[in-house]
Design a protein around this motif. Structure first.
Motif, PDB file in Angstrom:
ATOM      1  N   THR A  26      55.513  10.876   5.887  1.00  0.00           N
ATOM      2  CA  THR A  26      56.583  10.255   5.095  1.00  0.00           C
ATOM      3  C   THR A  26      57.965  10.762   5.472  1.00  0.00           C
ATOM      4  OG1 THR A  26      56.581  11.938   3.347  1.00  0.00           O
ATOM      5  CG2 THR A  26      54.972  10.150   3.152  1.00  0.00           C
ATOM      6  N   GLU A  65      54.048  -3.089  -0.154  1.00  0.00           N
ATOM      7  CA  GLU A  65      54.439  -2.569  -1.468  1.00  0.00           C
ATOM      8  C   GLU A  65      53.439  -3.012  -2.521  1.00  0.00           C
ATOM      9  OE1 GLU A  65      58.338  -2.501  -4.453  1.00  0.00           O
ATOM     10  OE2 GLU A  65      58.405  -3.603  -2.549  1.00  0.00           O
ATOM     11  N   GLY A  69      53.963   1.733  -6.258  1.00  0.00           N
ATOM     12  CA  GLY A  69      53.491   2.475  -5.101  1.00  0.00           C
ATOM     13  C   GLY A  69      53.501   1.656  -3.829  1.00  0.00           C
ATOM     14  N   MET A  70      52.746   2.116  -2.852  1.00  0.00           N
ATOM     15  CA  MET A  70      52.642   1.409  -1.578  1.00  0.00           C
ATOM     16  C   MET A  70      51.301   1.702  -0.933  1.00  0.00           C
ATOM     17  SD  MET A  70      55.083   3.785   0.877  1.00  0.00           S
ATOM     18  CE  MET A  70      54.353   3.231   2.426  1.00  0.00           C
ATOM     19  N   ASN A  72      49.469   1.995   2.874  1.00  0.00           N
ATOM     20  CA  ASN A  72      49.772   2.080   4.298  1.00  0.00           C
ATOM     21  C   ASN A  72      48.478   2.237   5.093  1.00  0.00           C
ATOM     22  OD1 ASN A  72      49.620   4.751   6.084  1.00  0.00           O
ATOM     23  ND2 ASN A  72      49.816   5.383   3.930  1.00  0.00           N
ATOM     24  N   THR A 197      46.051  10.161   0.216  1.00  0.00           N
ATOM     25  CA  THR A 197      46.114   8.860  -0.437  1.00  0.00           C
ATOM     26  C   THR A 197      44.764   8.397  -0.965  1.00  0.00           C
ATOM     27  OG1 THR A 197      45.828   7.797   1.715  1.00  0.00           O
ATOM     28  CG2 THR A 197      48.090   8.087   0.919  1.00  0.00           C
ATOM     29  N   SER A 220      49.723   5.305  -2.281  1.00  0.00           N
ATOM     30  CA  SER A 220      50.550   6.466  -2.614  1.00  0.00           C
ATOM     31  C   SER A 220      51.658   6.032  -3.544  1.00  0.00           C
ATOM     32  CB  SER A 220      51.136   7.098  -1.341  1.00  0.00           C
ATOM     33  OG  SER A 220      51.978   6.165  -0.671  1.00  0.00           O
ATOM     34  N   GLY A 221      52.464   6.999  -4.001  1.00  0.00           N
ATOM     35  CA  GLY A 221      53.572   6.677  -4.888  1.00  0.00           C
ATOM     36  C   GLY A 221      53.288   7.040  -6.330  1.00  0.00           C
ATOM     37  N   SER A 270      55.972   9.468  -0.791  1.00  0.00           N
ATOM     38  CA  SER A 270      56.523   8.107  -0.853  1.00  0.00           C
ATOM     39  C   SER A 270      57.939   8.075  -1.406  1.00  0.00           C
ATOM     40  CB  SER A 270      55.617   7.211  -1.699  1.00  0.00           C
ATOM     41  OG  SER A 270      54.353   7.064  -1.087  1.00  0.00           O
TER      42      SER A 270
END
Length: 319
Positions: A26, A65, A69-70, A72, A197, A220-221, A270
């Protein structure tokens, strides 16, 4: 106010001027974020995952998105360890701020080779083992989902890098994360970080296909913060080595919650995508946040979370 912390390991300690680290994947290699703050102001910099050889990663789209959160599925793209040592590490402020190399591989022997290569680099203070990698020799099972494999790779890295603090980054995608932490500790880890994650996916209803080319990705986030807090609390009660909390931390208040639950330090992940100065801001605001709750040091707050029965005795209406 003293907000310094020391991760006291079984073999090597890691001294930090403050408990705010960056999370691997990140923050690039650190240099990319230099325009947004002073890298020397951070407790430590965990660089993006490094492999023995260059790796292209997964096809696009690989970031999407989600609510709070997100996801990846970057696929651990990097230029390999030799490029990192020759072109990135020399430019990092490693004399002032500990540089932690996150490492990943597909076999125990490969982990050992990578650790041995980084062991000779004075600029690397610690190694963070990514056990969320598939072990090719075992048919693709993740190192971090099997306590025996977790112990094997931890032991191999510990032996190959006798000069370094060894941290193991634990996966939440397991039945008992405390068991995984204990297996890493027993194998010689100096500390553990949690969590990596959570496995997730997103779909496009209109196109009727996954939003990620890889289909599955890592969530994550802020959405995962409650899970990360739970894992830190469980792990901190199971091991004697320091715990580094990761997951949904975007401000100083979040960071102190993790320390209250038992973490020695935290990693900002994040949040760096949401606001590129996030890690710098959290580090800068931490003294004031501590003063606001009447805390003079991290040691004073760490692990002082009351259990449910204590709260019920204090507030009978909660029973």
């Amino acid at each position: 106010m003293d907000i310094s912390v020391t991760l006291r390991g079984q073999t090597h300690d890691l001294a930090l001027k403050n408990p705010v680290l960056t999370a691997s994947g990140t923050f690039g290699c650190g240099l990319e974020f230099a325009p947004y703050g002073d890298l020397k102001s951070l407790g430590g910099i965990v660089v993006k995952g490094i492999s023995l050889l260059p790796r292209e990663g997964n096809p696009c789209p690989r970031v999407v998105e989600t609510a709070a959160g997100m996801l990846n599925a970057v696929g651990l793209q990097n230029d390999g360890v030799e490029d990192f040592c020759a072109h990135k590490l020399p430019s990092l402020p490693w004399r002032d701020t500990p540089i932690i190399a996150n490492i990943y591989a597909a076999s125990t022997d490969e982990f050992a080779d990578l650790a041995a290569r980084l062991n000779v680099e004075d600029g690397v203070a610690a190694l963070e083992i990514n056990v969320s990698c598939p072990n090719v020799a075992k048919g693709g099972v993740l190192f971090g989902q099997d306590p025996v494999l977790t112990a094997a790779v931890t032991s191999a890295v510990r032996k190959a890098a006798p000069r370094k603090h060894v941290m193991v980054k634990l996966s939440p995608n397991v039945t008992d994360i405390a068991l995984m932490a204990k297996s890493a500790e027993d194998a010689g880890a100096d500390s553990v970080s949690c969590i990596n994650t959570l496995l997730g996916m997103a779909v496009d209803l209109r196109l009727r296909r996954p939003k990620l080319a890889n289909v599955l990705g890592g969530l994550s986030g802020p959405a995962i913060k409650p899970v990360a807090l739970r894992c830190v609390w469980q792990v901190a009660r199971a091991v004697r080595i320091p715990v580094v909390g990761v997951g949904g931390i975007v401000n100083a208040h979040d960071a102190l919650e993790f320390i209250l639950a038992g973490a020695h330090a935290v990693q900002i992940g994040s949040g760096n995508f949401m606001r590129p100065d996030c890690a710098f801001t959290v580090a800068a605001q931490l003294p004031a946040a501590c003063e606001k709750i009447g805390v003079k040091s991290m040691e004073e707050l760490r692990g002082t979370l009351q259990n449910g029965s204590a709260l019920q005795r204090k507030h009978p209406a909660m029973a």
